[in-house]
Design a protein around this motif. Structure first.
Motif, mmCIF file in Angstrom:
data_model
loop_
_atom_site.group_PDB
_atom_site.id
_atom_site.type_symbol
_atom_site.label_atom_id
_atom_site.label_comp_id
_atom_site.label_asym_id
_atom_site.label_seq_id
_atom_site.Cartn_x
_atom_site.Cartn_y
_atom_site.Cartn_z
ATOM 1 N N VAL A 174 0.836 -1.195 0.000
ATOM 2 C CA VAL A 174 0.000 0.000 0.000
ATOM 3 C C VAL A 174 0.868 1.240 0.000
ATOM 4 O O VAL A 174 0.673 2.159 -0.796
ATOM 5 N N SER A 175 1.858 1.241 0.872
ATOM 6 C CA SER A 175 2.655 2.455 0.976
ATOM 7 C C SER A 175 3.455 2.665 -0.303
ATOM 8 O O SER A 175 3.652 3.797 -0.744
ATOM 9 N N PHE A 176 3.846 1.571 -0.947
ATOM 10 C CA PHE A 176 4.534 1.706 -2.223
ATOM 11 C C PHE A 176 3.610 2.266 -3.301
ATOM 12 O O PHE A 176 3.978 3.173 -4.055
ATOM 13 N N LEU A 177 2.391 1.762 -3.363
ATOM 14 C CA LEU A 177 1.448 2.232 -4.380
ATOM 15 C C LEU A 177 1.090 3.697 -4.173
ATOM 16 O O LEU A 177 0.823 4.429 -5.114
ATOM 17 N N LYS A 178 1.080 4.088 -2.903
ATOM 18 C CA LYS A 178 0.742 5.488 -2.623
ATOM 19 C C LYS A 178 1.845 6.422 -3.082
ATOM 20 O O LYS A 178 1.592 7.551 -3.449
ATOM 21 N N ASN A 179 3.050 5.944 -3.009
ATOM 22 C CA ASN A 179 4.156 6.819 -3.361
ATOM 23 C C ASN A 179 5.322 6.050 -3.989
ATOM 24 O O ASN A 179 6.381 5.918 -3.398
ATOM 25 N N PRO A 180 5.121 5.590 -5.228
ATOM 26 C CA PRO A 180 6.171 4.784 -5.862
ATOM 27 C C PRO A 180 7.473 5.552 -6.039
ATOM 28 O O PRO A 180 8.548 4.980 -5.973
ATOM 29 N N TYR A 183 9.998 5.390 -3.165
ATOM 30 C CA TYR A 183 10.742 4.134 -3.125
ATOM 31 C C TYR A 183 11.807 4.089 -4.198
ATOM 32 O O TYR A 183 12.930 3.661 -3.956
ATOM 33 N N ALA A 184 11.433 4.562 -5.402
ATOM 34 C CA ALA A 184 12.386 4.544 -6.506
ATOM 35 C C ALA A 184 13.579 5.445 -6.196
ATOM 36 O O ALA A 184 14.731 5.079 -6.430
ATOM 37 N N ASP A 185 13.295 6.622 -5.643
ATOM 38 C CA ASP A 185 14.369 7.561 -5.333
ATOM 39 C C ASP A 185 15.319 7.008 -4.285
ATOM 40 O O ASP A 185 16.510 7.296 -4.284
ATOM 41 N N ALA A 188 15.224 1.662 -3.378
ATOM 42 C CA ALA A 188 14.738 0.454 -2.692
ATOM 43 C C ALA A 188 14.318 -0.587 -3.705
ATOM 44 O O ALA A 188 13.890 -0.251 -4.803
ATOM 45 N N ARG A 189 14.453 -1.827 -3.319
ATOM 46 C CA ARG A 189 13.999 -2.901 -4.184
ATOM 47 C C ARG A 189 12.477 -2.888 -4.180
ATOM 48 O O ARG A 189 11.840 -3.002 -3.147
ATOM 49 N N ILE A 190 11.928 -2.705 -5.375
ATOM 50 C CA ILE A 190 10.501 -2.467 -5.452
ATOM 51 C C ILE A 190 9.737 -3.756 -5.714
ATOM 52 O O ILE A 190 10.097 -4.510 -6.608
ATOM 53 N N PRO A 191 8.725 -4.008 -4.922
ATOM 54 C CA PRO A 191 7.957 -5.229 -5.170
ATOM 55 C C PRO A 191 7.220 -5.132 -6.494
ATOM 56 O O PRO A 191 6.768 -4.070 -6.887
ATOM 57 N N ASP A 289 8.631 -8.593 -17.206
ATOM 58 C CA ASP A 289 10.029 -8.174 -17.290
ATOM 59 C C ASP A 289 10.149 -6.788 -17.896
ATOM 60 O O ASP A 289 11.144 -6.108 -17.717
ATOM 61 N N GLY A 290 9.100 -6.390 -18.615
ATOM 62 C CA GLY A 290 9.173 -5.150 -19.387
ATOM 63 C C GLY A 290 8.969 -3.878 -18.593
ATOM 64 O O GLY A 290 9.164 -2.804 -19.113
ATOM 65 N N PHE A 291 8.581 -3.966 -17.348
ATOM 66 C CA PHE A 291 8.525 -2.720 -16.586
ATOM 67 C C PHE A 291 9.380 -2.803 -15.344
ATOM 68 O O PHE A 291 9.612 -3.880 -14.808
ATOM 69 N N ALA A 292 9.857 -1.644 -14.946
ATOM 70 C CA ALA A 292 10.914 -1.634 -13.949
ATOM 71 C C ALA A 292 10.398 -1.693 -12.526
ATOM 72 O O ALA A 292 11.131 -1.967 -11.606
ATOM 73 N N GLY A 293 9.132 -1.434 -12.336
ATOM 74 C CA GLY A 293 8.616 -1.424 -10.980
ATOM 75 C C GLY A 293 8.455 -0.008 -10.473
ATOM 76 O O GLY A 293 7.575 0.272 -9.672
ATOM 77 N N LYS A 294 9.248 0.894 -11.006
ATOM 78 C CA LYS A 294 9.124 2.255 -10.509
ATOM 79 C C LYS A 294 7.880 2.947 -11.066
ATOM 80 O O LYS A 294 7.477 3.990 -10.602
#
Ligand code: ADP
Ligand code: ZN
Length: 599
Positions: A174-180, A183-185, A188-191, A289-294
């Motif tokens: 949830v916290s990642f989705l709220k502010n991806p 995490y990217a900055d 952090a390893r992004i789920p 594989d095609g998206f980075a997660g960020k």
């Protein structure tokens, strides 16, 4: 199947032509605005002056310019969902004009004859096919194959009862989705992908929706079984389409139910004919594989059969996290009942805790169903409150309902499972030099009636012979307890026996740990007995040696079984006592188990 392929080509052609025409027409000069941004402008900022819908695009005019522009295009997936959003905003007092369909686009009108013609052709073809197979279902499937997927979830974590551990694990999503970006900055390893494992009705979909609801992001849902009955190539195309839509609406959550329907181990299954499913699976892997997660996209997949998934799916960067959703405990059942009783009139004489006590093995879906049945029964009697007797009667209905039977334990099963699991646990406690008991549970999980979790107190790289024998002793503890306490053995130990035999077989053939064949290795890849691929592999030793191997395996198993029976006989009073506690509580944590053993 040939006919199917032909049909799909025609359909693809017709649909292609229509889509192309619509696309060419639909391109306007206004820049695109993300769906999320639009929702913010519409609802939070009340900055929308006019919304005009044209197909799956809306032209949005803003009151105040954004980046110097007041005219934007917004793409969306389902007209219904979009419309309900707009109506909701309207009823919430936001002021704007809404044009449901732009009338000054005559092009759409000119298309109608074509669409009609295409429709007739498609209908005709499908009708012809119907002569040989269940075409009605196909027609309907085809009709609903597009447009859906996209909703906004209103379920919050507060609506999810009794799943504290699962919620805790999902809080990070949830916290990642709220502010991806945060995490990217941070680097952090992004789920990216999360696999939810649990039997049907345990709330996998519900939890995923709660994540989307809590994070306030769009929720895309699709089911693996939707793909497999698709026409050739359509499954893969839909995956592509899904991810495209998701990227446009990021941050968002994609939920794939029944992932095993597409994600089955490739190349398995007899008789071939799975290329459609494989294409779909490959496309899914490519997209992941095609998206980075960020970008802020999380994919949650649900399954009841993690064991049959293609290993490619669970590799790092794909579905590399696993959250097990269990059948609820007594306490959790009580809480879930409270949630679903909120909007039902329940008589004062009903104690939901008592209801929770008589419903071991019920999933959240069963519990919801139970209260619903009880309400129906009460209504049938023209009463205005649900009474305890309605609930009891409803329990019976849910239990004997044909599909649910296997979920729910009778008192006798419960006792058997309690004895069995306690047998494992005491074997761990007494025989294992490395492991400690983590939890003992008789709540059904997956295919097992209960489970005993134990973990090593330190990391280990190599297993010694002694440890392997200990593991066999632990695996046999369940069956030995059944034999000693109940005088008979059950089928419940079959996977235990498989794993005990697997270890013993490896000791003899792989690690040279037997008296007669000391330091000899008979390694051919088929020896992984418990994985079940020994089928068709060739042996590199003689019949005589094979007989000796069998004999040695048997010696190891027999002596371990004698040992574990000794252990359990010495601890008989504890075995009975702990099994009783387990029957009452259904789950005992490690510390409590230790305390009971120390008594
Ligand atoms: P699954 O996807 O695992 O088959 P669902 O998510 O469809 O199960 O759950 C079925 C129903 O059970 C849901 O509609 C919801 O009402 C109820 N439910 C599931 N989990 C919970 C929970 N933790 N608290 C309250 N109700 C729940
Ligand atoms: Zn067991």
């Amino acid at each position: 199947m040939k006919a199917l392929k032909n049909v799909s080509i025609y359909i693809a052609l017709i649909v292609g032509v229509i889509l192309l025409a619509v696309l060419i027409n639909g391109v306007t000069s206004a820049p695109e605005m993300s769906y999320n941004k639009f929702v913010t402008e519409l609802i939070e900022n009340d900055n929308v002056k006019k919304v005009s819908v044209d197909g799956n695009t809306a032209l949005v005019e803003l009151k105040e310019a954004l980046n110097n522009k007041t005219l934007y295009r917004v793409k969306f997936y389902s007209q219904d969902v979009f419309e309900s959003l707009v109506l909701e905003a309207e009823s919430a007092g936001k002021t704007f004009d809404y044009v449901a369909d732009i009338t000054e686009v005559p092009f759409i009108v000119t298309l109608i004859p074509y669409i009609l013609m295409a429709g007739i052709v498609i209908f005709f073809i499908l009708f012809m096919m119907g002569q040989s197979q269940g075409a009605n279902a196909k027609v309907m499937n085809f009709g609903k194959s597009r447009a859906r997927l996209y909703t906004t979830s209103k379920i919050k974590f507060a609506d999810v009862a009794g799943a504290d551990e699962e919620k805790e694990e999902m809080a990070e999503l949830v916290s990642f989705l709220k502010n991806p970006k945060k995490y990217a900055d941070m680097g952090a390893r992004i789920p990216k992908g999360v696999l939810m494992v649990g039997p049907p009705g345990t709330g996998k979909t519900y939890l995923a929706k709660a994540v989307a609801g809590e994070a306030e992001v769009p929720f895309f849902a699709i089911s693996g079984s939707d793909f497999v009955e698709m026409y050739v190539g359509v499954g893969a195309a839909r995956v592509r389409d899904l991810f495209e839509q998701a990227k446009k609406n990021a941050p968002c959550l994609i939920f794939i139910d029944e992932i095993d329907a597409v994600g089955r181990h490739r190349g398995s299954g007899l008789g071939g004919g799975h290329d459609e499913r494989e294409q779909t699976l490959n496309q899914l892997l490519v997209e992941m594989d095609g998206f980075a997660g960020k970008e802020g996209i999380i994919i949650i997949a649900a399954t009841n059969r993690p064991d049959i998934l293609d290993p490619a799916l669970t590799r790092p960067g794909r579905f590399d996290r696993k959250i097990v959703v269990n059948v609820p405990t007594l306490k959790a059942r009580d809480e879930i009942l409270k949630v679903h009783a909120r909007n039902k009139p329940i008589s004062e004489d009903v104690s939901l805790l008592e209801v929770a006590k008589i419903t071991p093995g019920f999933t959240p879906a069963d519990l919801e169903n139970l209260l619903n049945e009880a309400a129906l029964l009460a209504a049938r009697e023209d009463l205005d409150k649900i009474e305890m007797r309605h609930i009891k009667e409803a329990t019976f209905r849910v239990v004997v309902g044909p599909e649910k039977k296997s979920n729910v334990m009778t008192e006798k099963d419960k006792r058997l499972t309690a004895i069995h699991e306690t047998g494992h646990a005491i074997a761990v406690k007494v025989a294992s030099s490395t492991d400690t008991v983590d939890r003992v549970s008789i709540i059904p999980a997956g295919y097992a009636g209960g489970y005993t979790a134990h973990k090593p107190s330190e990391d280990k790289t190599y297993a010694t012979e002694k440890q392997m024998i200990e593991n066999i002793i632990v695996a046999l503890g369940g069956r030995a307890a059944e034999e000693l306490c109940l005088g008979e053995v059950s089928t419940g130990a079959s996977s235990d026996l498989k794993s005990a035999n697997g270890i013993a077989h490896n000791m003899v053939t792989k690690y040279g740990m037997s008296k007669k064949l000391t330091n000899m290795v008979f390694d051919n890849e088929g020896n992984e007995v418990f994985i079940g691929r020994s089928f068709g592999s060739t042996r590199n030793y003689s019949e005589d040696t094979a007989a000796i191997i069998d004999e040695e395996v048997k010696t190891i198993i027999d002596s371990a079984y004698t040992k574990v029976k000794e252990i359990l006989t010495e601890n008989m009073d504890k075995l009975n006592r702990i099994a009783d506690v387990l029957m009452e509580k259904e789950k005992i944590e490690g510390e409590e188990f230790e305390a009971l053993m120390a008594e």
